[in-house]
Design a protein around this motif. Structure first.
Motif, PDB file in Angstrom:
ATOM      1  N   ILE A   1       0.784  -1.205  -0.066  1.00  0.00           N
ATOM      2  CA  ILE A   1      -0.129  -0.078   0.231  1.00  0.00           C
ATOM      3  C   ILE A   1       0.833   1.396   0.055  1.00  0.00           C
ATOM      4  O   ILE A   1       0.669   2.067  -0.613  1.00  0.00           O
ATOM      5  CB  ILE A   1      -0.917   0.105   1.419  1.00  0.00           C
ATOM      6  CG1 ILE A   1      -1.951  -1.129   1.087  1.00  0.00           C
ATOM      7  CG2 ILE A   1      -1.464   1.263   1.143  1.00  0.00           C
ATOM      8  CD1 ILE A   1      -2.799  -1.291   2.280  1.00  0.00           C
TER       9      ILE A   1
ATOM     10  N   ASN B   1      -2.705   9.393  -8.249  1.00  0.00           N
ATOM     11  CA  ASN B   1      -2.960   8.165  -7.628  1.00  0.00           C
ATOM     12  C   ASN B   1      -2.465   8.348  -6.087  1.00  0.00           C
ATOM     13  O   ASN B   1      -2.917   7.872  -5.188  1.00  0.00           O
ATOM     14  CB  ASN B   1      -2.541   7.404  -8.349  1.00  0.00           C
ATOM     15  CG  ASN B   1      -2.888   6.802  -9.759  1.00  0.00           C
ATOM     16  OD1 ASN B   1      -4.279   7.064  -9.817  1.00  0.00           O
ATOM     17  ND2 ASN B   1      -2.317   6.395 -10.492  1.00  0.00           N
ATOM     18  N   ASN B   2      -1.211   9.142  -6.112  1.00  0.00           N
ATOM     19  CA  ASN B   2      -0.566   9.263  -4.807  1.00  0.00           C
ATOM     20  C   ASN B   2      -1.436  10.150  -3.699  1.00  0.00           C
ATOM     21  O   ASN B   2      -1.605   9.596  -2.494  1.00  0.00           O
ATOM     22  CB  ASN B   2       0.859   9.764  -5.005  1.00  0.00           C
ATOM     23  CG  ASN B   2       1.747   9.840  -3.453  1.00  0.00           C
ATOM     24  OD1 ASN B   2       1.386   9.130  -2.976  1.00  0.00           O
ATOM     25  ND2 ASN B   2       2.196  10.900  -3.460  1.00  0.00           N
TER      26      ASN B   2
ATOM     27  N   LYS C   1      -4.629  10.115  -3.948  1.00  0.00           N
ATOM     28  CA  LYS C   1      -5.713   9.412  -3.609  1.00  0.00           C
ATOM     29  C   LYS C   1      -5.283   8.207  -2.410  1.00  0.00           C
ATOM     30  O   LYS C   1      -5.958   8.026  -1.467  1.00  0.00           O
ATOM     31  CB  LYS C   1      -6.218   8.656  -4.912  1.00  0.00           C
ATOM     32  CG  LYS C   1      -7.126   9.600  -5.879  1.00  0.00           C
ATOM     33  CD  LYS C   1      -7.600   8.733  -7.032  1.00  0.00           C
ATOM     34  CE  LYS C   1      -8.225   9.851  -7.979  1.00  0.00           C
ATOM     35  NZ  LYS C   1      -8.581   8.962  -9.150  1.00  0.00           N
ATOM     36  N   LEU C   2      -4.303   7.576  -2.785  1.00  0.00           N
ATOM     37  CA  LEU C   2      -3.595   6.661  -1.877  1.00  0.00           C
ATOM     38  C   LEU C   2      -3.374   6.932  -0.419  1.00  0.00           C
ATOM     39  O   LEU C   2      -3.644   6.422   0.574  1.00  0.00           O
ATOM     40  CB  LEU C   2      -2.408   5.955  -2.606  1.00  0.00           C
ATOM     41  CG  LEU C   2      -2.623   4.916  -3.574  1.00  0.00           C
ATOM     42  CD1 LEU C   2      -1.405   4.458  -4.202  1.00  0.00           C
ATOM     43  CD2 LEU C   2      -3.453   3.658  -3.209  1.00  0.00           C
TER      44      LEU C   2
END
Length: 354
Positions: free
Chosen positions: A135, A193-194, A196-197
């Protein structure tokens, strides 16, 4: 049931004075039941004692605990969770030694259980760490900016393109611009994406904290309910113990009554024997008195016999003297008779001659 008593004994319970930390304070007015319990659900050992419905000892055995004998009948141990020191006074040295042996035995079992639990936790935590690594991997600098190989790829492409086609001078610049736009788009996508993660990770962390709080609350409630169940089980076990003790006392009373009846019968027989012995004693006394009288008479008879023997001896002596005299007289008489015979013969001869 999850928790059952595995060893019980009776002792006077004390706790260290929380103010002085030196003096012992009795927590029970008399000897109470002290039991070792094993919780198969949580795989723990506990020492529990109730005075009525009140739990005066509720101590979970841990590997770092030590039970110390301070005298022949007294022992103690410290419980850091309860922030106190418990003391037990036993009726004999044997009971103290037995309790200490069980303490050491269950302490070792608790140590082994803890080691097994840690091994299980390590085994279960390894996949979790790998999942966490997966993750968190998009958050590394290499994920955002690309690895060294990825960052050098455009340069290699730019350098390799001219060497592949040296005659086409305009194509490398157009190709490099397209690659730059491509990587900018990739970088923007990675940044999105980072983000969001990261948001998902923060939300998961918050949820984990919330879940930990709920889990702690559930564990606290479960512990409270567990203690209550344990107290009820102790009360039930003590009630069973009291019932068993009462049954044993009734059996003991019946045995004592039977023994008492036998003793009374034996006493009655002894009384009869005593009466017989008294009668025999009276007969013995009577016979003794008669024997004494016979002995007195025997002594009198012995005196009379002695007199008779003396008289007999005297009579025998007189008879012997009489016999001697008679013998002498006979001899004289024989002589006289002989003389008379001769005289008669002479007279006869004279008569014949005349």
């Amino acid at each position: 049931m999850g928790e059952q008593p595995i060893y019980s004994t009776r002792a006077h319970v004390f706790q260290i004075d929380p103010n002085t930390k030196k003096n012992w304070v009795p927590t029970s007015k008399h000897a109470v039941t002290v039991s070792y319990f094993y919780d198969s659900t949580r795989n723990v050992y506990r020492i529990i004692s109730l005075d009525g419905s009140k739990a005066i000892i509720n101590s979970t055995i841990t590997p770092n605990m030590t039970f110390t004998k301070t005298s022949q009948k007294f022992g103690q141990w410290a419980d850091s969770r309860a922030n106190t020191v418990y003391g037990l006074g036993f009726s004999s040295e044997h009971h103290l030694s037995k309790f200490a042996e069980k303490f050491q035995e269950f302490k070792e079992a608790a140590r082994l259980a803890k080691e097994k639990s840690q091994e299980k936790m390590e085994l279960t935590s390894t996949p979790s760490q790998e999942s966490a690594g997966e993750i968190q991997s998009p958050l590394t600098p290499e994920s955002i900016n690309g690895t060294d190989d990825e960052r050098t790829t455009p340069e290699v492409t730019q350098n390799s393109e001219p060497r592949a086609e040296p005659t086409q001078n305009a194509l490398p610049f157009a190709h490099s611009s397209a690659i730059s736009k491509h990587w900018e788009a990739e970088l923007a996508t990675l940044k999105g994406n980072n983000a969001k993660l990261t948001a998902a990770l923060l939300e998961s962390t918050a949820n984990v904290k919330q879940w930990k709080q709920q889990l702690a609350a559930y564990q606290e409630e479960a512990e409270r309910l567990h203690k209550r169940v344990t107290e009820l089980e102790c009360v039930s076990s003590q009630a069973n113990a009291v019932h068993t003790h009462k049954t044993e006392l009734n059996q003991t009373i019946q045995e004592l009554e039977a023994t008492l009846k036998k003793k009374e019968e034996e006493i009655e027989k002894l009384r009869e024997e005593i009466d017989n012995a008294k009668e025999l004693q009276a007969q013995r006394d009577s016979l003794t008195q008669k024997l004494q009288e016979v002995e007195v008479r025997n002594k009198d008879l012995e005196g009379q016999l002695s007199d008779l023997e003396q008289r007999l001896e005297k009579s025998q002596s007189e008879q012997e003297a009489f016999r001697n005299n008679l013998k002498t007289l006979l001899e004289i008489l024989d002589g006289k008779i002989f003389e008379l015979t001769e005289l008669r013969d002479n007279l006869a001869k004279l008569i014949e001659c005349s």
